[in-house]
Design a protein around this motif. Structure first.
Motif, PDB file in Angstrom:
ATOM      1  N   LEU A  45       3.911 -27.412  25.072  1.00  0.00           N
ATOM      2  CA  LEU A  45       2.490 -27.112  24.938  1.00  0.00           C
ATOM      3  C   LEU A  45       2.116 -26.959  23.457  1.00  0.00           C
ATOM      4  CD1 LEU A  45      -0.007 -26.421  26.817  1.00  0.00           C
ATOM      5  CD2 LEU A  45       0.496 -24.030  26.297  1.00  0.00           C
ATOM      6  N   ALA A  58      -0.139 -29.757  21.213  1.00  0.00           N
ATOM      7  CA  ALA A  58      -1.423 -29.330  20.642  1.00  0.00           C
ATOM      8  C   ALA A  58      -1.602 -29.811  19.208  1.00  0.00           C
ATOM      9  CB  ALA A  58      -1.538 -27.810  20.709  1.00  0.00           C
ATOM     10  N   TRP A  93      -6.985 -33.142  26.033  1.00  0.00           N
ATOM     11  CA  TRP A  93      -7.344 -31.840  26.589  1.00  0.00           C
ATOM     12  C   TRP A  93      -6.893 -31.717  28.040  1.00  0.00           C
ATOM     13  CZ3 TRP A  93      -8.559 -28.056  23.457  1.00  0.00           C
ATOM     14  CH2 TRP A  93      -9.136 -28.348  22.229  1.00  0.00           C
ATOM     15  N   LEU A 141      -3.205 -31.206  27.987  1.00  0.00           N
ATOM     16  CA  LEU A 141      -2.867 -29.858  27.551  1.00  0.00           C
ATOM     17  C   LEU A 141      -3.007 -28.869  28.705  1.00  0.00           C
ATOM     18  CD1 LEU A 141      -2.042 -28.666  24.743  1.00  0.00           C
ATOM     19  CD2 LEU A 141      -4.379 -27.811  24.577  1.00  0.00           C
TER      20      LEU A 141
END
Length: 385
Positions: free
Chosen positions: A82, A86, A162, A165
């Motif tokens: 994660l 990002a 997004w 994520l």
């Protein structure tokens, strides 16, 4: 809150782990292109990330076999995924994006085979159907791959990372659901599990058989949409063909207990390898939509039987203390062979079009030869180590 049963926890792990792949696999290519990454650079990125996965995956498997706590390692690796992923929001340019892709692949890849090792360890303690648990991983991939198209059309390409994520965050929750009290082995911890496995002729023959069987799908993954379009199929028909193979895979996984109860793992790998001959041989000459629909049904053999045979082979014939290393080596070998086949056969497709599928039939033939060698190497009931 009531305690979830082990099969439910593992089903949720697979669903949440593979959900992110349903958006990432098809979607991130579009996002990379929007960032200025060329098709040639995309191909290089795919191959380099495969090599990174192959090089590092066995390290994680060996670490878990030597130290235990597979669940904790899966959680940590998903948190790292994660955080690394990002970074896509703050970097730019091909080389920076490649670095992020490499790092995220290295930490993202191990939880899959580690989860398989935990699942098979749980089955030894509390018998349940592996196929019905693993079913939810394929179902999640299909659901999010199908839903991703309209969602991206509505939200735009910028929404892709997004969405990825958010689903990677879900994968953390899935890893946390892995059973706390199930470890990949209760025996003495091995000191060099990868070295031990790579010295076993049985394991090497198994890796070759499984890897060639899965590599027979390389042209399908890389060029099938282009080929189907070239013979006159519509985008809607192409979408249906992908759906047919996934649906067949789901049906096989759900009812896999009937196959695994009657067939040995080596027999399943052999059947899957032999199914490659008619599947890819016919694929090379077919031109009609309904012909391709029938051919796609052989996905139950070329992927499904070969995959289930491989998973159960490791569970039945490899030492339980080496399970995580065996699963990681197996996943890495499959990825390497698929990547090499994609790289080698790109020029063949460019020059010969659909005839490239005859090479995929050849991969199946090689896989079948190694599967027969494996049957001869492995006396019934014998387990190395």
């Amino acid at each position: 809150m009531p305690q979830l049963a082990t099969p439910v926890r593992l089903s949720l792990f697979y669903f949440l782990h593979y959900a992110a792949m349903g958006i990432h696999l098809p979607g991130m290519q579009l996002w990379y292109q929007a960032q200025g990454v060329t098709p040639a650079q995309l191909g290089a990125m795919g191959f380099v990330t495969i090599l990174a996965r192959v090089a590092t995956g066995p390290f994680f498997g060996s670490w878990v076999d030597r130290n235990g706590q597979a669940r904790r390692h899966c959680v940590v690796l998903n948190w790292l995924t994660l955080g690394v992923f990002a970074l896509n929001f703050v970097v730019g340019g091909f080389w920076a994006l490649l670095a992020v892709a490499l790092a995220s692949t290295i930490v993202r890849a191990p939880p899959g085979p580690l989860g398989d090792a935990v699942t098979l360890a749980a089955i030894r303690r509390e018998p349940f159907d592996f196929g019905q648990v693993r079913f939810w991983g394929s179902a999640a991939f299909m659901i999010f791959a199908i839903a991703g198209g309209p969602l991206i059309d509505r939200l735009g390409v910028d929404a892709i990372p997004w969405l990825c994520l958010a689903l990677l965050g879900g994968a953390i929750a899935g890893a946390a659901l892995l059973p706390r009290d199930v470890d990949t082995a209760r025996t003495a911890r091995p000191q060099a599990p990868v070295r031990f496995l790579m010295r076993q002729p049985v394991f090497l023959a198994f890796l070759a058989a499984s890897s060639f069987a899965q590599a027979s799908h390389a042209v399908l993954y890389a060029f099938s949409t282009l080929h189907w379009n070239a013979v006159g199929l519509t985008q809607s028909e192409i979408g249906w063909l992908w759906g047919v193979s996934t649906a067949i895979e789901l049906v096989l996984l759900w009812f896999s207990r009937h196959a695994t109860a009657r067939l040995s793992p080596t027999a399943m790998i052999l059947i899957g390898s032999l199914c490659a001959l008619p599947r890819w041989g016919l694929h090379a000459v077919a031109t009609e939509f309904w012909s391709f629909v029938a051919i796609q049904c052989l996905h139950a053999g070329t992927f499904g039987f070969a995959y289930l045979g491989a998973v159960h082979f490791i569970a039945r014939h490899m030492p339980a203390s080496h399970a995580a290393s065996a699963q990681s080596l197996h996943a890495g070998a499959n990825a390497l062979m698929i990547g090499l086949a994609m790289w080698a056969l790109g020029p063949v497709y460019a020059a010969r079009g659909g005839e490239v599928y005859f090479w995929m039939a050849g991969c199946g033939l090689v896989a079948a030869a190694f599967a027969l060698a494996l049957i001869r190497l492995l006396p019934r009931g014998q387990s190395p180590g």
